[in-house]
Design a protein around this motif. Structure first.
Motif, short mmCIF file in Angstrom:
data_model
loop_
_atom_site.label_atom_id
_atom_site.label_comp_id
_atom_site.label_asym_id
_atom_site.label_seq_id
_atom_site.Cartn_x
_atom_site.Cartn_y
_atom_site.Cartn_z
N TYR A 105 0.72 -1.67 -0.07
CA TYR A 105 0.13 0.00 -0.24
C TYR A 105 0.97 1.59 -0.11
O TYR A 105 2.14 1.16 0.43
CB TYR A 105 -1.21 0.02 1.10
N ALA A 106 -0.19 2.33 -0.29
CA ALA A 106 1.46 3.69 -0.48
C ALA A 106 1.08 4.33 0.44
O ALA A 106 2.68 5.18 0.85
CB ALA A 106 0.23 4.05 -2.05
N THR A 107 -0.06 3.79 1.45
CA THR A 107 0.30 4.85 3.09
C THR A 107 1.18 4.40 3.44
O THR A 107 0.31 3.84 5.04
CB THR A 107 -0.91 5.54 3.17
N THR A 108 2.66 4.03 3.83
CA THR A 108 3.19 2.68 4.59
C THR A 108 4.10 3.46 4.82
O THR A 108 5.48 2.75 4.71
CB THR A 108 3.39 1.26 3.94
N PRO A 109 4.13 4.65 5.78
CA PRO A 109 5.88 5.18 5.70
C PRO A 109 6.92 4.47 6.77
O PRO A 109 7.83 4.70 6.70
CB PRO A 109 5.52 6.95 6.01
N LEU A 110 6.23 3.19 8.04
CA LEU A 110 6.52 3.57 9.00
C LEU A 110 7.08 1.57 8.18
O LEU A 110 7.71 1.27 9.25
CB LEU A 110 5.92 2.79 9.88
N MET A 111 6.45 1.16 6.99
CA MET A 111 7.02 0.11 6.79
C MET A 111 8.63 -0.23 6.81
O MET A 111 9.83 0.77 6.02
CB MET A 111 6.35 -0.28 5.63
N GLN A 112 9.33 -1.41 7.00
CA GLN A 112 10.57 -1.57 6.82
C GLN A 112 10.73 -3.01 5.32
O GLN A 112 9.73 -3.78 5.62
CB GLN A 112 11.38 -2.07 8.44
N ALA A 113 11.88 -2.24 5.43
CA ALA A 113 12.91 -3.46 4.16
C ALA A 113 12.68 -5.03 5.00
O ALA A 113 12.30 -5.92 4.39
CB ALA A 113 13.43 -2.90 3.92
N SER A 114 12.89 -5.33 6.30
CA SER A 114 13.20 -5.88 7.12
C SER A 114 11.82 -7.10 6.82
O SER A 114 11.98 -8.30 6.97
CB SER A 114 14.01 -6.32 8.24
N SER A 115 11.25 -6.00 7.18
CA SER A 115 9.99 -7.09 7.57
C SER A 115 9.48 -7.63 6.20
O SER A 115 9.10 -8.50 5.62
CB SER A 115 8.49 -6.00 7.42
N LEU A 116 9.78 -6.90 4.75
CA LEU A 116 9.04 -7.34 3.21
C LEU A 116 10.22 -8.76 2.86
O LEU A 116 10.07 -9.90 2.35
CB LEU A 116 10.00 -6.01 2.09
N ILE A 117 11.24 -8.66 3.70
CA ILE A 117 12.57 -9.65 3.61
C ILE A 117 11.90 -10.52 4.27
O ILE A 117 12.22 -12.11 3.68
CB ILE A 117 13.67 -9.29 3.59
N ASN A 118 11.62 -10.95 5.71
CA ASN A 118 11.42 -11.84 6.57
C ASN A 118 9.68 -12.59 6.10
O ASN A 118 9.62 -13.87 5.37
CB ASN A 118 10.82 -11.45 7.84
N THR A 139 -3.84 -4.81 21.19
CA THR A 139 -3.51 -4.52 22.41
C THR A 139 -4.34 -4.44 23.10
O THR A 139 -4.35 -4.36 24.35
CB THR A 139 -3.51 -2.68 21.89
N PHE A 140 -5.69 -4.93 22.80
CA PHE A 140 -6.20 -5.51 23.84
C PHE A 140 -7.17 -6.31 23.66
O PHE A 140 -7.52 -6.56 22.52
CB PHE A 140 -7.67 -4.44 24.29
N PRO A 141 -7.68 -7.51 24.53
CA PRO A 141 -8.85 -8.29 24.20
C PRO A 141 -9.76 -7.37 23.51
O PRO A 141 -10.98 -7.65 24.20
CB PRO A 141 -9.05 -8.92 25.61
N ILE A 142 -9.79 -8.67 21.68
CA ILE A 142 -11.33 -8.61 21.47
C ILE A 142 -12.54 -8.93 22.37
O ILE A 142 -13.67 -8.42 21.74
CB ILE A 142 -11.22 -8.83 20.20
N PRO A 205 5.75 -4.81 15.04
CA PRO A 205 5.24 -4.80 16.60
C PRO A 205 4.32 -3.40 15.90
O PRO A 205 4.20 -2.69 15.09
CB PRO A 205 6.92 -3.99 16.79
N SER A 206 3.53 -3.01 17.06
CA SER A 206 2.39 -2.18 17.16
C SER A 206 3.41 -0.92 16.89
O SER A 206 2.06 0.16 15.89
CB SER A 206 1.83 -2.37 18.50
N TYR A 207 4.50 -0.56 17.53
CA TYR A 207 4.86 0.86 16.87
C TYR A 207 5.13 0.74 15.31
O TYR A 207 5.36 1.90 15.57
CB TYR A 207 5.63 1.10 17.86
N LEU A 208 5.19 0.41 14.49
CA LEU A 208 5.56 0.02 13.39
C LEU A 208 3.91 0.24 12.18
O LEU A 208 4.38 -0.30 11.18
CB LEU A 208 6.43 -1.01 12.90
#
Length: 234
Positions: A105-118, A139-142, A205-208
């Motif tokens: 997706y185009a709106t993914t400024p927090l995406m990491q190359a390592s995630s794509l590689i993994n 982050t909370f039990p649904i 991780p949620s922060y990404l």
């Protein structure tokens, strides 16, 4: 051949020009393009768009735009699957032999190359899989969610789970909305689904993870990006 396809139509309503609006001084789509290129996972990074302005910016940051998306696939109702299938068909017409595709997706400024590689390694090392996609733990039990009735009173979503301790409930996850690695044959097959038994999650991780649909979302994501950059986490 492995390709990344970035859908980026020009008609965003809630955030006008969302895909090329400056995000921390750089066009939003530039982050997805640069991360895809830096991952070295792809032979081609393609942007599917109906907008010449988006196409020009995409090319400036290293993506290819070998075709323009028709208006019939750029309205408010067309799903991502139809866009990816169209893009695959168009580039296959040019003689490219494709094995794997990653919708980013185009709106993914927090995406990491390592995630794509993994995620790529998971898909290639498990031939029974059709897809590997980005996900994040709630982050909370649904199971302990609440519903608000029309009169303002409250109903428990899951009466069986509401009194249980969080640690006694199974973890639940949601689509992180960053990327979807898959076999080209799976993307082209209407009987397959990303969220099915032949898929695995690349848990982030949620922060990404940031869902950017409103101006408030956008501003929050910009602040998060700045903080993470200052901490050396991205």
């Amino acid at each position: 051949m492995n390709v990344a396809i970035i859908p980026a139509r020009g008609g965003s309503k809630r955030i006008p020009h969302k895909n090329i609006k400056p995000f921390n001084a750089k066009p939003m789509i530039a982050y997805a393009i640069e991360t895809a290129i830096n991952s070295q996972c792809f032979d081609k990074v393609i942007v599917s768009t109906d907008c010449e302005a988006i196409a020009n910016i995409a090319r400036q940051y290293g993506a290819e735009v070998p075709f323009m998306r028709p208006a019939t696939l750029a309205d408010d109702f067309t799903g991502t699957t139809a866009v990816i299938k169209h893009a695959l068909a168009e580039i296959q017409k040019q003689g490219w032999i494709l094995d794997y595709c990653c919708c980013i997706y185009a709106t993914t400024p927090l995406m990491q190359a390592s995630s794509l590689i993994n995620a790529k390694h998971t898909l290639l090392n498990n031939p029974e899989l059709d897809y590997v996609f980005s996900a994040c733990e709630f982050t909370f039990p649904i199971q302990r969610a609440l519903l608000q009735n029309h009169d303002g009173t409250v109903t428990v979503f899951d009466p069986v789970s509401i009194s249980k301790r969080s640690q006694d409930l199974p973890k639940t996850y949601h689509d992180a909305g960053q990327f979807y690695w898959g076999k080209v044959s799976a993307f082209s097959d209407d009987s397959t689904t990303v969220f099915g038994p032949k898929s695995q999650m690349e848990v982030l991780p949620s922060y990404l993870v940031a869902d950017i649909d409103t101006i408030d979302d956008w501003q929050r994501a910009e602040v998060l990006y700045q903080v993470l950059t200052s901490q050396g986490k991205i």
